[in-house]
Design a protein around this motif. Structure first.
Motif, PDB file in Angstrom:
ATOM      1  N   ALA A   1      55.895  22.987  56.262  1.00  0.00           N
ATOM      2  CA  ALA A   1      55.598  24.026  57.253  1.00  0.00           C
ATOM      3  C   ALA A   1      56.922  24.461  57.862  1.00  0.00           C
ATOM      4  O   ALA A   1      57.708  23.614  58.309  1.00  0.00           O
ATOM      5  N   TRP A   2      57.154  25.756  57.932  1.00  0.00           N
ATOM      6  CA  TRP A   2      58.388  26.286  58.506  1.00  0.00           C
ATOM      7  C   TRP A   2      58.182  26.491  60.006  1.00  0.00           C
ATOM      8  O   TRP A   2      57.980  27.611  60.482  1.00  0.00           O
ATOM      9  N   VAL A   3      58.205  25.380  60.750  1.00  0.00           N
ATOM     10  CA  VAL A   3      57.981  25.424  62.194  1.00  0.00           C
ATOM     11  C   VAL A   3      58.938  24.467  62.893  1.00  0.00           C
ATOM     12  O   VAL A   3      59.515  23.580  62.278  1.00  0.00           O
ATOM     13  N   ASP A   4      59.082  24.653  64.215  1.00  0.00           N
ATOM     14  CA  ASP A   4      59.767  23.712  65.087  1.00  0.00           C
ATOM     15  C   ASP A   4      58.709  23.065  65.988  1.00  0.00           C
ATOM     16  O   ASP A   4      57.614  23.618  66.169  1.00  0.00           O
ATOM     17  N   TRP A   5      59.047  21.902  66.576  1.00  0.00           N
ATOM     18  CA  TRP A   5      58.050  21.119  67.299  1.00  0.00           C
ATOM     19  C   TRP A   5      58.533  20.696  68.683  1.00  0.00           C
ATOM     20  O   TRP A   5      59.726  20.495  68.903  1.00  0.00           O
ATOM     21  N   ARG A   6      57.560  20.515  69.600  1.00  0.00           N
ATOM     22  CA  ARG A   6      57.784  19.906  70.913  1.00  0.00           C
ATOM     23  C   ARG A   6      56.663  18.905  71.166  1.00  0.00           C
ATOM     24  O   ARG A   6      55.544  19.059  70.649  1.00  0.00           O
ATOM     25  N   TRP A   7      56.961  17.887  72.004  1.00  0.00           N
ATOM     26  CA  TRP A   7      56.003  16.800  72.213  1.00  0.00           C
ATOM     27  C   TRP A   7      56.288  16.138  73.551  1.00  0.00           C
ATOM     28  O   TRP A   7      57.434  16.057  73.966  1.00  0.00           O
ATOM     29  N   GLY A   8      55.240  15.668  74.240  1.00  0.00           N
ATOM     30  CA  GLY A   8      55.430  14.910  75.469  1.00  0.00           C
ATOM     31  C   GLY A   8      54.342  15.134  76.490  1.00  0.00           C
ATOM     32  O   GLY A   8      53.661  16.170  76.486  1.00  0.00           O
ATOM     33  N   ASN A   9      54.138  14.152  77.349  1.00  0.00           N
ATOM     34  CA  ASN A   9      53.167  14.240  78.460  1.00  0.00           C
ATOM     35  C   ASN A   9      51.761  14.626  77.998  1.00  0.00           C
ATOM     36  O   ASN A   9      51.030  15.324  78.703  1.00  0.00           O
ATOM     37  N   GLY A  10      51.407  14.169  76.814  1.00  0.00           N
ATOM     38  CA  GLY A  10      50.064  14.430  76.314  1.00  0.00           C
ATOM     39  C   GLY A  10      49.876  15.788  75.666  1.00  0.00           C
ATOM     40  O   GLY A  10      48.730  16.206  75.442  1.00  0.00           O
ATOM     41  N   PHE A  11      50.965  16.490  75.340  1.00  0.00           N
ATOM     42  CA  PHE A  11      50.873  17.811  74.716  1.00  0.00           C
ATOM     43  C   PHE A  11      51.719  17.866  73.443  1.00  0.00           C
ATOM     44  O   PHE A  11      52.695  17.133  73.297  1.00  0.00           O
ATOM     45  N   VAL A  12      51.348  18.754  72.564  1.00  0.00           N
ATOM     46  CA  VAL A  12      52.132  19.027  71.355  1.00  0.00           C
ATOM     47  C   VAL A  12      52.216  20.531  71.189  1.00  0.00           C
ATOM     48  O   VAL A  12      51.263  21.268  71.497  1.00  0.00           O
ATOM     49  N   GLY A  13      53.373  21.004  70.751  1.00  0.00           N
ATOM     50  CA  GLY A  13      53.564  22.438  70.547  1.00  0.00           C
ATOM     51  C   GLY A  13      54.385  22.707  69.311  1.00  0.00           C
ATOM     52  O   GLY A  13      55.158  21.850  68.855  1.00  0.00           O
ATOM     53  N   TRP A  14      54.201  23.893  68.753  1.00  0.00           N
ATOM     54  CA  TRP A  14      54.968  24.289  67.571  1.00  0.00           C
ATOM     55  C   TRP A  14      55.210  25.794  67.599  1.00  0.00           C
ATOM     56  O   TRP A  14      54.484  26.548  68.249  1.00  0.00           O
ATOM     57  N   GLN A  15      56.258  26.204  66.906  1.00  0.00           N
ATOM     58  CA  GLN A  15      56.634  27.612  66.854  1.00  0.00           C
ATOM     59  C   GLN A  15      57.110  27.948  65.439  1.00  0.00           C
ATOM     60  O   GLN A  15      57.919  27.221  64.869  1.00  0.00           O
ATOM     61  N   PRO A  16      56.626  29.049  64.853  1.00  0.00           N
ATOM     62  CA  PRO A  16      57.115  29.452  63.539  1.00  0.00           C
ATOM     63  C   PRO A  16      58.621  29.707  63.565  1.00  0.00           C
ATOM     64  O   PRO A  16      59.155  30.255  64.531  1.00  0.00           O
ATOM     65  N   LEU A  17      59.303  29.289  62.521  1.00  0.00           N
ATOM     66  CA  LEU A  17      60.732  29.550  62.377  1.00  0.00           C
ATOM     67  C   LEU A  17      60.924  30.911  61.723  1.00  0.00           C
ATOM     68  O   LEU A  17      60.317  31.204  60.690  1.00  0.00           O
TER      69      LEU A  17
ATOM     70  N   PHE B   1      50.623  25.674  72.088  1.00  0.00           N
ATOM     71  CA  PHE B   1      50.444  24.314  72.606  1.00  0.00           C
ATOM     72  C   PHE B   1      48.973  23.920  72.591  1.00  0.00           C
ATOM     73  O   PHE B   1      48.078  24.758  72.681  1.00  0.00           O
ATOM     74  N   MET B   2      48.770  22.621  72.498  1.00  0.00           N
ATOM     75  CA  MET B   2      47.427  22.056  72.623  1.00  0.00           C
ATOM     76  C   MET B   2      47.565  20.636  73.171  1.00  0.00           C
ATOM     77  O   MET B   2      48.659  20.056  73.160  1.00  0.00           O
ATOM     78  N   SER B   3      46.463  20.109  73.655  1.00  0.00           N
ATOM     79  CA  SER B   3      46.447  18.715  74.063  1.00  0.00           C
ATOM     80  C   SER B   3      46.666  17.838  72.834  1.00  0.00           C
ATOM     81  O   SER B   3      46.076  18.078  71.779  1.00  0.00           O
ATOM     82  N   ALA B   4      47.505  16.825  72.959  1.00  0.00           N
ATOM     83  CA  ALA B   4      47.748  15.933  71.828  1.00  0.00           C
ATOM     84  C   ALA B   4      46.457  15.276  71.349  1.00  0.00           C
ATOM     85  O   ALA B   4      46.328  14.938  70.171  1.00  0.00           O
TER      86      ALA B   4
END
Length: 240
Positions: A108-124, A137-140
């Motif tokens: 998957a051509w994406v970047d990721w973020r994580w923490g405090n019960g959440f996960v996020g991604w963004q297309p590159l 973003f969504m709840s983990a």
């Protein structure tokens, strides 16, 4: 259509649009429209009846699964084998999300973020371009559920969630730019308390040797050409 019909691409070092690349056009034509943008070249836009209102790549009609090469998007769409594993997505004010074709495969051509019960991604975005602030973003807790689009948090919370999360994942060098493996599956399982869905065995991305921990599930050499990635098939550009 020949490869010359794709026109100039974003950078002079972009992948030459050879014959296999031109087959993307044939394969995706029934599901969307190709358009030639100045300074970008030929790009593809999925039909609204295919993706519905509010389409966002890697967030609509599909789920995330763990693979030997990082998190991969298993699309529910018949055409998902191409735009979610090859090429990059970017957005414009007038056309919305557009797909820029390229022949290099990644989970998957994406970047990721994580923490405090959440996960996020963004297309590159394609080389030399930017998608701006296009994080999802969504709840983990819901990350490993089917139909991720039904679990997304409101766009109005993006700025807040950017502050609550941190970049995560190993950046893997690609021919142009990178792709991101994303959060470790063990961490996702620990936080969610749920079994992590596993993608089917797949061949490694371009030039990437297998991880030692992935050797047991890596296809044998004689099976590599038949291995099936997440999203439906291990088709090369234009495969059926």
């Amino acid at each position: 259509m020949g490869p010359e019909d794709f026109g100039p691409q974003v950078t002079s070092s972009s992948t030459p649009l050879n014959n296999p690349m031109s087959q993307f056009r044939e394969a995706l034509a029934p599901y969307g429209n190709w358009m030639n943008l100045p300074d970008v070249g030929w790009v593809w836009k999925p039909n609204p009846e295919e993706v519905g209102a509010g389409f966002v790549p890697y967030s609509t009609a599909g789920r995330w699964a763990s693979s030997d090469w990082g998190w991969t998007f298993e699309s529910d769409s018949e055409w998902g084998w191409a735009p979610f594993h090859y090429g990059r997505w970017f957005t414009t004010p007038s056309e919305g999300w557009l797909w820029w074709p390229d022949s290099e495969w990644a989970p998957a051509w994406v970047d990721w973020r994580w923490g405090n019960g959440f996960v996020g991604w963004q297309p590159l975005a394609p080389p030399g371009m930017s998608t701006g602030l296009s994080w999802t973003f969504m709840s983990a807790d819901n990350f490993v559920q089917p139909d991720v689009g039904s679990h997304l948090l409101p766009e109005s919370r993006v700025q807040e969630l950017m502050r609550q999360t941190q970049p995560v994942g190993e950046h893997v060098v690609a021919r142009e730019g990178y792709w991101n493996r994303g959060p470790e599956p063990e961490e996702v399982a620990r936080v969610t308390g749920q079994q992590v869905p596993l993608a089917r065995p797949m061949t490694p991305p371009t030039g990437q040797p297998p991880r030692a921990s992935a050797e047991s599930s890596k296809p044998k050499a004689h099976e590599a050409s038949a291995a099936t990635p997440a999203g439906g098939s291990a088709r090369p550009p234009g495969g059926r």
